[in-house]
Design a protein around this motif. Structure first.
Motif, short mmCIF file in Angstrom:
data_model
loop_
_atom_site.label_atom_id
_atom_site.label_comp_id
_atom_site.label_asym_id
_atom_site.label_seq_id
_atom_site.Cartn_x
_atom_site.Cartn_y
_atom_site.Cartn_z
N PHE A 82 1.77 7.86 -2.02
CA PHE A 82 2.78 7.19 -1.23
C PHE A 82 2.93 5.70 -1.54
O PHE A 82 4.02 5.23 -1.85
CB PHE A 82 2.54 7.38 0.27
CG PHE A 82 3.50 6.59 1.11
CD1 PHE A 82 4.84 6.95 1.17
CD2 PHE A 82 3.08 5.48 1.81
CE1 PHE A 82 5.74 6.21 1.93
CE2 PHE A 82 3.97 4.74 2.58
CZ PHE A 82 5.30 5.11 2.64
N ALA A 83 1.86 4.93 -1.44
CA ALA A 83 1.97 3.47 -1.61
C ALA A 83 2.53 3.09 -2.98
O ALA A 83 3.48 2.30 -3.06
CB ALA A 83 0.63 2.79 -1.34
N PRO A 84 1.99 3.63 -4.08
CA PRO A 84 2.58 3.25 -5.37
C PRO A 84 4.04 3.72 -5.50
O PRO A 84 4.87 2.99 -6.04
CB PRO A 84 1.70 3.92 -6.41
CG PRO A 84 0.53 4.45 -5.71
CD PRO A 84 0.79 4.43 -4.25
N ALA A 85 4.35 4.91 -5.01
CA ALA A 85 5.73 5.41 -5.10
C ALA A 85 6.68 4.50 -4.32
O ALA A 85 7.76 4.13 -4.80
CB ALA A 85 5.81 6.83 -4.59
N ARG A 86 6.27 4.13 -3.12
CA ARG A 86 7.07 3.21 -2.30
C ARG A 86 7.28 1.89 -3.04
O ARG A 86 8.40 1.38 -3.14
CB ARG A 86 6.37 2.95 -0.97
CG ARG A 86 7.07 1.94 -0.07
CD ARG A 86 6.15 1.37 0.98
NE ARG A 86 5.00 0.72 0.35
CZ ARG A 86 3.77 0.70 0.84
NH1 ARG A 86 3.48 1.31 1.97
NH2 ARG A 86 2.80 0.08 0.19
N SER B 122 10.61 -1.95 -5.94
CA SER B 122 10.69 -2.92 -7.04
C SER B 122 11.93 -2.68 -7.91
O SER B 122 12.14 -3.39 -8.90
CB SER B 122 9.42 -2.87 -7.90
OG SER B 122 9.40 -1.71 -8.71
N GLY B 123 12.72 -1.68 -7.54
CA GLY B 123 13.97 -1.44 -8.25
C GLY B 123 13.85 -0.54 -9.46
O GLY B 123 14.68 -0.58 -10.37
N ILE C 144 13.90 5.18 1.47
CA ILE C 144 13.89 4.09 0.49
C ILE C 144 14.82 4.42 -0.68
O ILE C 144 15.56 3.55 -1.15
CB ILE C 144 12.46 3.79 0.00
CG1 ILE C 144 11.61 3.26 1.16
CG2 ILE C 144 12.47 2.80 -1.15
CD1 ILE C 144 10.12 3.20 0.86
N CYS C 145 14.81 5.66 -1.14
CA CYS C 145 15.71 6.07 -2.24
C CYS C 145 17.16 5.85 -1.85
O CYS C 145 17.96 5.34 -2.64
CB CYS C 145 15.51 7.54 -2.58
SG CYS C 145 14.04 7.87 -3.52
N ARG C 146 17.50 6.26 -0.65
CA ARG C 146 18.88 6.09 -0.19
C ARG C 146 19.25 4.62 -0.09
O ARG C 146 20.36 4.23 -0.42
CB ARG C 146 19.08 6.79 1.15
CG ARG C 146 19.07 8.29 1.01
CD ARG C 146 19.29 8.99 2.32
NE ARG C 146 19.36 10.43 2.10
CZ ARG C 146 18.96 11.33 2.96
NH1 ARG C 146 18.47 10.96 4.13
NH2 ARG C 146 19.05 12.61 2.67
N LYS D 35 16.19 6.76 -8.11
CA LYS D 35 15.92 8.20 -8.14
C LYS D 35 14.42 8.47 -8.12
O LYS D 35 13.63 7.71 -8.67
CB LYS D 35 16.52 8.81 -9.40
CG LYS D 35 17.98 8.49 -9.60
CD LYS D 35 18.79 9.72 -9.47
CE LYS D 35 20.22 9.41 -9.84
NZ LYS D 35 21.12 9.46 -8.77
N VAL D 36 14.09 9.60 -7.49
CA VAL D 36 12.73 10.11 -7.50
C VAL D 36 12.78 11.56 -7.95
O VAL D 36 13.67 12.31 -7.55
CB VAL D 36 12.09 10.06 -6.09
CG1 VAL D 36 10.89 10.97 -6.00
CG2 VAL D 36 11.67 8.66 -5.75
#
Length: 182
Positions: free
Chosen positions: A79-83, A88-89, A111-113, A118-119
């Motif tokens: 979670f934390a690194p993905a967030r 960070s764009g 966050i993606c929205r 994209k994820v």
């Protein structure tokens, strides 16, 4: 066509595989890696001629030349690194599972929205030839015969450690097998 500039967070088994594959791909360029173990980072950098290495992935995310980042940390620390990647764009490819909680997954979707980034979750078994052929066979209406389950023994693996994988020995069947035919 321009090559996609990629960073990788977490250089264990799956992070190493991403480094190997993307380093050999003509449309990708691994420009930075991050692992909390400096020796692991140096080993990957030397093996695949990756120019930049970091112990703190947040420093890596400050790079303006990164476009996408692979998150290949243990399941309970996705979670934390993905967030941070998304905020960070940069686009993110996250090893399965996306997170170990619905609340965290919902937050990544939010966050993606918000960022427009994209994820993708790396359900790598979907791309195996045998799984693809099984899906094609089923789509044609052809019987594939009886399903068999193969027991897997992973006595020393982090998959069986409830604190790291979140689900103990249920993690492997829960996150791999159901996704191979869809």
């Amino acid at each position: 066509m321009d090559r996609i500039r990629i960073g990788i967070i977490g250089l264990g088994t799956m992070g190493g595989e991403h480094a190997k594959v993307y380093s050999a791909h003509p449309l990708a360029e691994v420009i930075a890696v991050s692992d909390y173990c400096p020796e692991q980072g140096e080993k990957m950098r030397a093996r695949y001629a990756i120019p930049h290495g970091y112990v703190d992935y947040r420093k890596m995310l400050e790079r303006s030349d990164l476009e996408a980042v692979v998150v290949a940390t243990p399941d309970n620390s996705h979670f934390a690194p993905a967030r941070d990647v998304l905020e960070s764009g940069k686009h993110a490819l996250i090893e399965k599972p996306l997170t170990t909680s619905v609340t965290e997954a919902d937050e990544l979707v939010r966050i993606c929205r918000h960022t427009g980034k994209k994820v993708q979750v790396s359900f790598n078994n979907r791309w195996l030839f045998s799984c693809h052929q099984t899906r094609v066979t089923i789509a044609k209406g052809t019987s594939v015969g009886p399903w068999r389950d193969t027991p897997v023994r992973m006595s020393r693996s982090w998959y069986r450690q409830r604190g790291l994988g979140g689900l103990g020995k249920l993690l492997l069947p829960g996150s791999c097998r159901p996704t191979t035919l869809t």
